[in-house]
Design a protein around this motif. Sequence first.
Motif, PDB file in Angstrom:
ATOM      1  N   GLN A 156       0.847  -1.194   0.000  1.00 28.08           N
ATOM      2  CA  GLN A 156       0.000   0.000   0.000  1.00 28.08           C
ATOM      3  C   GLN A 156       0.885   1.247   0.000  1.00 28.08           C
ATOM      4  OE1 GLN A 156      -3.863   0.025   2.148  1.00 28.08           O
ATOM      5  NE2 GLN A 156      -2.929   1.634   3.380  1.00 28.08           N
ATOM      6  N   HIS A 157       0.505   2.237  -0.794  1.00 31.84           N
ATOM      7  CA  HIS A 157       1.275   3.480  -0.854  1.00 31.84           C
ATOM      8  C   HIS A 157       0.414   4.580  -1.463  1.00 31.84           C
ATOM      9  CE1 HIS A 157       2.238   3.169  -5.280  1.00 31.84           C
ATOM     10  NE2 HIS A 157       1.927   1.918  -5.014  1.00 31.84           N
ATOM     11  N   ASN A 158       0.888   5.804  -1.362  1.00 31.71           N
ATOM     12  CA  ASN A 158       0.197   6.955  -1.947  1.00 31.71           C
ATOM     13  C   ASN A 158       0.765   7.232  -3.328  1.00 31.71           C
ATOM     14  OD1 ASN A 158      -1.014   7.093   0.556  1.00 31.71           O
ATOM     15  ND2 ASN A 158       0.136   8.867   1.242  1.00 31.71           N
ATOM     16  N   VAL A 159      -0.109   7.571  -4.268  1.00 31.92           N
ATOM     17  CA  VAL A 159       0.327   7.764  -5.647  1.00 31.92           C
ATOM     18  C   VAL A 159      -0.506   8.854  -6.311  1.00 31.92           C
ATOM     19  CG1 VAL A 159      -1.209   5.957  -6.537  1.00 31.92           C
ATOM     20  CG2 VAL A 159       0.853   6.553  -7.811  1.00 31.92           C
ATOM     21  N   MET A 160       0.133   9.613  -7.196  1.00 32.43           N
ATOM     22  CA  MET A 160      -0.533  10.604  -8.029  1.00 32.43           C
ATOM     23  C   MET A 160      -0.346  10.194  -9.485  1.00 32.43           C
ATOM     24  SD  MET A 160      -2.100  13.738  -7.804  1.00 32.43           S
ATOM     25  CE  MET A 160      -1.376  14.709  -6.471  1.00 32.43           C
ATOM     26  N   GLN A 161      -1.451  10.094 -10.226  1.00 36.53           N
ATOM     27  CA  GLN A 161      -1.376   9.669 -11.622  1.00 36.53           C
ATOM     28  C   GLN A 161      -1.981  10.741 -12.525  1.00 36.53           C
ATOM     29  OE1 GLN A 161      -3.567   5.970 -11.777  1.00 36.53           O
ATOM     30  NE2 GLN A 161      -1.858   4.787 -10.974  1.00 36.53           N
ATOM     31  N   ASN A 162      -1.304  10.994 -13.652  1.00 42.45           N
ATOM     32  CA  ASN A 162      -1.838  11.874 -14.676  1.00 42.45           C
ATOM     33  C   ASN A 162      -1.882  11.084 -15.976  1.00 42.45           C
ATOM     34  OD1 ASN A 162      -2.644  13.974 -16.295  1.00 42.45           O
ATOM     35  ND2 ASN A 162      -0.848  15.250 -15.959  1.00 42.45           N
ATOM     36  N   PHE A 163      -3.087  10.741 -16.425  1.00 40.24           N
ATOM     37  CA  PHE A 163      -3.281  10.079 -17.707  1.00 40.24           C
ATOM     38  C   PHE A 163      -3.628  11.162 -18.719  1.00 40.24           C
ATOM     39  CE2 PHE A 163      -3.126   6.470 -15.185  1.00 40.24           C
ATOM     40  CZ  PHE A 163      -3.449   5.283 -15.828  1.00 40.24           C
ATOM     41  N   VAL A 164      -2.822  11.303 -19.769  1.00 32.99           N
ATOM     42  CA  VAL A 164      -3.015  12.398 -20.715  1.00 32.99           C
ATOM     43  C   VAL A 164      -3.537  11.871 -22.053  1.00 32.99           C
ATOM     44  CG1 VAL A 164      -1.372  13.940 -19.623  1.00 32.99           C
ATOM     45  CG2 VAL A 164      -0.545  12.317 -21.307  1.00 32.99           C
ATOM     46  N   TYR A 165      -4.399  12.669 -22.684  1.00 38.66           N
ATOM     47  CA  TYR A 165      -5.136  12.221 -23.865  1.00 38.66           C
ATOM     48  C   TYR A 165      -5.068  13.244 -24.990  1.00 38.66           C
ATOM     49  CZ  TYR A 165      -7.139   8.654 -20.827  1.00 38.66           C
ATOM     50  OH  TYR A 165      -7.296   7.588 -19.977  1.00 38.66           O
ATOM     51  N   THR A 166      -5.290  12.769 -26.203  1.00 35.85           N
ATOM     52  CA  THR A 166      -5.418  13.647 -27.357  1.00 35.85           C
ATOM     53  C   THR A 166      -6.794  14.311 -27.345  1.00 35.85           C
ATOM     54  OG1 THR A 166      -6.440  11.989 -28.809  1.00 35.85           O
ATOM     55  CG2 THR A 166      -4.021  12.017 -28.696  1.00 35.85           C
ATOM     56  N   ALA A 167      -6.982  15.262 -28.267  1.00 38.32           N
ATOM     57  CA  ALA A 167      -8.292  15.902 -28.418  1.00 38.32           C
ATOM     58  C   ALA A 167      -9.330  14.919 -28.945  1.00 38.32           C
ATOM     59  CB  ALA A 167      -8.186  17.110 -29.345  1.00 38.32           C
TER      60      ALA A 167
END
Length: 213
Positions: A156-167
């Motif tokens: 278990q841990h803390n995480v920040m995710q950024n999933f980036v997408y096209t238009a």
Amino acid sequence: MTTQAGLDTADALTTLELTPGFDVTYLPRKIEELLDATEKPLHRAILKNYLRHALLEISGYWEEILVPELTIDEPVYRIAERGAVHSLVGHEAVLGFYREVFETKTNVMAARATNMCVGDFGVVTEMVFAHMTPGAVLVGQDIGQPVDPDSHYLIQHNVMQNFVYTAGAKLIGERVYDDPVSYSYGKLIPSEVVTPEMAREQLAPFLSRAALD
């Protein structure tokens, strides 16, 4: 992480109201809730992609994640894990990553608390994240306790995710930043283990309704 439950806030990592246990359905339920509250067509398309991606990964359908309907031809991932950053560039590198996750049976993952938002760029999710992990995978690692290769552990841990997408709402890549000092490792008894087969069964209803259109 220390809870501050007395504060008036919607921040899930301040109040830290964790799920009672490991629940692979929690994250897809939160994505569906945000989808239900979202009106902008691009944002809805991004969330549908994000939901299907998560379901495919946790269910073990890793070969379906990088299909043209979901992901650009040459995605780029940057994944921080225990203080080390892994850079994955291109289809074959990212596909190899998913193959390894599947083959090591470390694809069974769940959020226990989450903040999530969607924008034109993609989806940002901050989580208390948990992984079902076979002990054999942890042999040789310093987890603060002896490793039994025949048991399973909950990481278990803390995480920040950024999933980036096209238009056009196709995944460009992931940027994942974890908190190296937040890791904890708990040895599980057999009745606490959620196997890949169990996760796939539990997520099947979500996947059946997670169409892109």
